[in-house]
Structures are given as C-alpha cells and as structure tokens.
Design a protein around this motif. Structure first.
Motif, mmCIF file in Angstrom:
data_model
loop_
_atom_site.group_PDB
_atom_site.id
_atom_site.type_symbol
_atom_site.label_atom_id
_atom_site.label_comp_id
_atom_site.label_asym_id
_atom_site.label_seq_id
_atom_site.Cartn_x
_atom_site.Cartn_y
_atom_site.Cartn_z
ATOM 1 N N LYS A 116 -0.279 -8.631 -0.736
ATOM 2 C CA LYS A 116 -0.726 -7.766 0.369
ATOM 3 C C LYS A 116 0.150 -6.521 0.462
ATOM 4 N N ARG A 132 -0.973 -4.203 -2.303
ATOM 5 C CA ARG A 132 -2.270 -3.578 -1.968
ATOM 6 C C ARG A 132 -2.082 -2.483 -0.916
ATOM 7 N N THR A 133 -1.216 -2.748 0.047
ATOM 8 C CA THR A 133 -0.959 -1.770 1.104
ATOM 9 C C THR A 133 -0.283 -0.525 0.535
ATOM 10 N N GLN A 192 -0.563 0.585 -2.519
ATOM 11 C CA GLN A 192 -1.596 1.299 -3.281
ATOM 12 C C GLN A 192 -2.522 2.082 -2.350
#
Length: 131
Positions: free
Chosen positions: A114, A117-118, A120
């Motif tokens: 997570k 992803r954050t 990115q």
C-alpha cells in the motif's frame, strides 16, 4: 525515478522501506530526525517526502511547519506513514491540504504494498524535478 526523502526513526522499518523504494527504482535518502531531514532536503531536492509523525527532537507537525517555512519546500508532497492514528487528526483536513499532505497511512493497517502504491500515485500527480 524520483528522489524520495524518508524520515523514519525506526531503523529496521527505515531499511525495509528504503529497500522496497530502491527496488522500485527511486533514489532514497533516509534520515531519522527532523533537523537531518531539513539538511538532506536542501542538498538532495526530493520530489516526495515520506515521514513518521513521532520524531525525537521535533514532532512531525512541527517539522511540517518548519519545512513549509522555506519557499523551496512549500509544495513538495508529503506522505504521512505513522504510528499516530489518523483519527487524532480527522478534523484537520484543511491543515493537511495546506501542508501538501497527499496521503496519511496508519502503519498498523498499511502494508508495504500500500505504501508503494501510494508513492506511485503521488508521483504520477507530481512531475519529477529532473530535466
């Protein structure tokens, strides 16, 4: 590839995050405290800052105020990755916007995936300073 300043006082977590971010092809500068972070930010010019709110000499809020007092650092996006529950700050949405906090991750509930992803998602919205 982005330049990321990681402010993490827990050395084990710092190494895990740094390794994962480096594996994702980012240049990571890791520090454990606020004063070192200001010095590194001035030299390395990060595209993104990931930080814990619980810092030794400063708390993270004080650091954000200090960071934003420098004209060059008023718009660098920040991801809070902290042991401080976000419910302590839920009424401060305006503050988070003013401090350019793009995401608030609560460590006990946020996986490493997570976080990546954050990162990115924040970098897609913010062009790199590399030219």
């Amino acid at each position: 590839m982005a330049r990321i300043l990681l402010i993490e006082p827990d050395t084990m977590l710092a190494k895990i995050y740094e390794t994962a971010l480096t594996h994702d092809k980012h240049k990571v500068s890791t520090v454990s405290g606020a004063q070192m972070a200001i010095n590194v930010a001035d030299k390395k010019r990060p595209d993104l800052i990931i930080m814990e709110l619980q810092l030794a000499a400063h708390n993270g809020i004080e650091f954000l105020y200090e960071l934003r007092s420098y004209p060059d650092w008023q718009s660098v996006p920040v991801i809070i990755n902290s042991l401080v529950p976000p419910t302590e700050f839920s009424s401060n949405e305006v503050f988070w916007r003013e401090m350019t906090v793009r995401a608030y991750l609560y460590k006990p509930q946020a996986s490493l995936a997570k976080l990546l992803r954050t990162v990115q998602a924040c970098l897609v919205a913010v062009p790199s300073l590399d030219t």
